[in-house]
Enzyme design. Sequence first.
Site, short mmCIF file in Angstrom:
data_model
loop_
_atom_site.label_atom_id
_atom_site.label_comp_id
_atom_site.label_asym_id
_atom_site.label_seq_id
_atom_site.Cartn_x
_atom_site.Cartn_y
_atom_site.Cartn_z
N GLY A 56 87.14 97.26 26.79
CA GLY A 56 86.67 97.76 28.08
C GLY A 56 85.79 98.97 27.86
N CYS A 62 90.12 96.34 20.73
CA CYS A 62 89.24 97.48 21.03
C CYS A 62 89.91 98.46 22.02
CB CYS A 62 87.89 96.98 21.54
SG CYS A 62 86.64 98.27 21.53
N TYR A 63 89.48 98.49 23.27
CA TYR A 63 90.15 99.39 24.23
C TYR A 63 91.64 99.04 24.31
CZ TYR A 63 91.29 101.87 28.54
OH TYR A 63 91.87 102.71 29.46
N HIS A 104 86.06 93.27 17.50
CA HIS A 104 86.10 92.17 18.48
C HIS A 104 86.19 90.82 17.75
CE1 HIS A 104 85.34 94.32 22.26
NE2 HIS A 104 84.75 95.19 21.48
N GLU A 141 86.64 88.01 19.06
CA GLU A 141 86.20 86.90 19.91
C GLU A 141 84.71 86.61 19.81
OE1 GLU A 141 87.08 89.91 20.74
OE2 GLU A 141 86.20 90.67 22.58
N ASP A 173 79.19 69.54 37.32
CA ASP A 173 80.44 70.02 37.89
C ASP A 173 80.90 69.18 39.08
OD1 ASP A 173 79.86 71.93 36.07
OD2 ASP A 173 79.24 73.43 37.53
N LYS A 199 82.52 75.55 31.47
CA LYS A 199 81.56 74.45 31.53
C LYS A 199 81.73 73.44 30.38
CE LYS A 199 77.56 73.19 33.54
NZ LYS A 199 77.31 73.25 34.97
#
Length: 549
Positions: free
Chosen positions: A88, A115-116, A202, A204, A260, A405
């Site tokens: 964050g 991280c945060y 990070h 991710e 979608d 998606k």
Amino acid sequence: MRCSRTLQQIGLGDGVQRAQTCLTPHASCHTGRVSAQTIVILDFGSQYTQLIARRIREFNVFSVVLPCTAPLDEIRALAPIGLILSGGPSSVYDADAPPADPALLSFGVPILGICYGLQFIVHHLGGRVASASRREYGHAEVSILDPAAPLFAGVPTAIEAWMSHGDEAQQLPEGFRLIAQTSNALAGIANDERRIWAVQFHPEVHHTPLGSQILRNFVVGLCAAQADWTPTRFIESTVASIREKVGSGHVLCALSGGVDSSVAAVLVHRAIGSQLTCVFVNNGVLRKNEFEQVTRNLREKLGLNLVPIDASERFLDQLSGVTDPETKRKIIGREFITVFEAEAERIAAQAGRIDWLVQGTLYPDVIESSSVRGPSQTIKSHHNVGGLPERMKMKLIEPLRDLFKDEVRRIGRDLGMPEEILGRQPFPGPGLAVRIVGEVTPERVAILQNADEIVVGEIKAAGLYSQIWQSFAVLLPVRSVGVMGDQRTYAYTCAIRAVHSEDGMTADWTPLPHELLKRISNRIVNEVRGINRVVYDITSKPPGTIEWE
Ligand code: XMP
């Protein structure tokens, strides 16, 4: 992403009853959820939070993002098998740092701080966080100090990682040990007894090449996830829950022909068959032959009960003389609702009544609307069918509201839908109207349809269509002088736009091969009457947007 904002803007209030059909035992999502092991990601406002959720889903483990301020009871109702605290932008000392409850840290399931998230853990468990003398942004070399730490199973002792922090942990809380560091700062900590782990980098983002392995170690190793959240399982449970919810009711779906709404319709169709009616409106600004092709595809290949309505004249009449982008968008949204409502009344007269409306809402819209970063500014009013359920007193079925998606495409494949539908690039609700800068006239629509057909056809022929997020032509109001044969021409300019993107929120222009651009330009100028000049748009988003209007 902004569709959710429009949902609120055009009036989808809390009063609308939602019939979510997904796999989590989510307390607030009262209907139809089938239990699945869940990792809860608490969002402290990082731009990467959604990426964490996506990575975890890649391991076939279900994950949900909640604001870090979510009440503990709400988290508990999901029965998570692990918690992840995201990064964050704040400092733990900021007066406006997100007021997450430190009791989270005694939740009783494995916790991973990122991280945060690491700083939150250190700060609230008695360690010390301070502003770093040397801030770390970008690539960093991380040394793994404890290769036996389960978080780092299968990871070498030195890895590349992506850092983005101005504060750092300078003193560990009691019971924690250091398991990774950079030459500059602490990079990983663990408290095995409390089952809390945290990394300063990070894992991710793909700039941390072994980050996925670290997340997998946490989710599958430390949280013991069974990795059984598969498309087939999703379809089975969603179909069962739609069937149970709808009973003998009648369901309506506004189809756009995009991925979608098509996947949502096919899922619902699988559950309740002929109780579903799909309405597909030609708004006059679709691509060339799209109305006929989509109708054929969905009716013949997928067996949907589809009502095609050609309202193109009506839309084009209303758009006549309008050049302002927002006004165009509003007219198309308004006309769509009028046309759809009239058709729904006709169908209701035959079916008795219509109880439900299917919407292809995706998870990024859901997350965005509850983000701790708060609502973003409206850049464009997106067109969708969000105002309909309230006006028409229908309940909502949103079978995709827990999916990203790429997961929707996986589900579509599992449902046996053709690649022709699943592989389609996104297309905006207001269609070619936002790609015709200036007035939208039938002639200018036809010019753009012809140019667009060439762009898309050539990109497909070059085998690039599926690798590009969106590729299309834009018709400009600018006219310039050219020469064809020995004749002077004075005609419109067309811009080619091709972008790479993960989610449409940011995008990079795609460097299409020069030979391909040359072929496209040649063909447009030679084959499309009304265009004598082609330019290539090399603007990223931000500062540009993907569509021109
Ligand atoms: P922008 O132009 O804002 O577009 O960078 C981001 C993505 O959203 C699509 N887009 C829309 N999608 N209704 C939609 O459903 C709309 O009104 C709309 N306007 C833009 C755009 O094509 C891109 O993928």
